[in-house]
Design an enzyme around this catalytic site. Structure first.
Site, short mmCIF file in Angstrom:
data_model
loop_
_atom_site.label_atom_id
_atom_site.label_comp_id
_atom_site.label_asym_id
_atom_site.label_seq_id
_atom_site.Cartn_x
_atom_site.Cartn_y
_atom_site.Cartn_z
N GLU A 122 -6.86 1.75 4.50
CA GLU A 122 -5.53 2.13 4.98
C GLU A 122 -5.57 2.45 6.47
O GLU A 122 -4.66 2.08 7.22
CB GLU A 122 -5.02 3.32 4.18
CG GLU A 122 -4.88 3.02 2.69
CD GLU A 122 -3.83 3.86 2.01
OE1 GLU A 122 -2.66 3.43 2.00
OE2 GLU A 122 -4.19 4.94 1.49
N GLU A 142 -7.26 2.89 -5.59
CA GLU A 142 -6.45 4.02 -6.06
C GLU A 142 -5.85 3.82 -7.46
O GLU A 142 -5.87 4.76 -8.27
CB GLU A 142 -5.35 4.33 -5.05
CG GLU A 142 -5.81 5.06 -3.81
CD GLU A 142 -6.35 4.15 -2.72
OE1 GLU A 142 -6.56 4.61 -1.60
OE2 GLU A 142 -6.57 2.94 -3.01
#
Length: 268
Positions: A122, A142
């Protein structure tokens, strides 16, 4: 030892994620120190480019240190130092480290020295030029933990990559290697680990030779017009171009070309 180091090399700011013993994961200290580092780059007019990398040979960043940060946010443990107190007091810090709020218009180069997992993948999406070591890996695992990559990936990745590539990373959770990341367009270049520092220096030096106002206008326009209709986007582009044309740098560039010398851009 600080979780983040910021070294100024002339017009360059080299930011290093400095927890190699913990896979360069972001703990409370790292959150606050990285937010401060970005702000220092933003505020220092002498800095024209930032280079982001990780310490060591194995990991760029393996995301947030969930064992330390999540209990702090949920109240399972109390802050242990002033830095953690500040993290709790400023809920915008996670957005600041991912440059989701106020954008950083100076160019950012990522020198990806190893695995970029979760928050590491990210974080690199907030950078502009990305050089990866050939052993680097990338993943957003995730969903396997019942959570989502909410630090920018659900918005940024599908805008930065073709849909099918973005969804493979977002929905699959499986790591991709450096060669695959290059083919997808997630990174700009892949080099042997021993050449990573030199390539990052090459790109940073090249950026510093360009006119800083022009580069910032280019990045600002790319960010602001990405989802605008064509007509509005071109109008915004012309506004930015006109502003740059009124700068002293826009006069210096042609003069230097005429005089057959290197331009001395001052960001004015």
């Amino acid at each position: 030892m600080t979780a983040i180091t910021l070294e100024k090399r002339g017009q360059q700011a080299w930011i290093t994620l400095n927890r190699p013993q913990a896979k360069n994961m972001l703990d409370g200290d790292a959150f606050v120190e990285l937010a401060d580092a970005w702000q220092e780059v933003r505020d220092d007019d002498d800095i024209r480019v930032a280079v982001l990398t990780g310490a060591g040979k194995e990991d760029f960043c393996c995301g947030g240190d969930l064992g330390k940060v999540i209990p702090l946010w949920t109240g399972a443990r109390q802050p242990e130092n002033p830095v953690e107190e500040r993290l709790l007091a400023d809920p915008a810090i996670p957005e600041k480290i991912m440059l989701k709020g106020e954008p950083l218009l100076k160019p950012i180069i990522a020198a990806i020295n190893g695995r970029a997992l979760g928050g590491g993948t990210e974080l690199l999406q907030a950078t502009d030029i990305r050089i990866a070591a050939d052993h680097a890996q990338f993943a957003l695992p995730e969903p396997k933990l019942g959570i989502v990559p909410g630090a920018g990936s659900m918005v940024r990745l599908a805008r930065q990559l073709p849909w099918a590539h973005a969804m493979r990373i977002l929905l699959g959770g499986e790591p991709i290697n450096a060669a695959e990341a290059l083919a997808m367009g997630l990174v700009s270049e892949v080099v042997p680990f021993g050449e990573l520092q030199a390539r990052a220096e090459h790109y940073a030096d090249n950026v510093c030779r360009q006119a800083p106002l022009a580069l910032q206008a280019i990045k600002r326009t790319a960010l602001e017009t990405h989802t605008l209709p064509w007509t509005d986007a071109f109008h915004y582009e012309m506004e930015q171009a006109a502003a740059v044309m009124m700068s002293q740098d826009a006069r210096e560039g042609p003069r230097a070309f005429r005089d057959k010398r290197q331009p001395q851009f001052k960001g004015e």
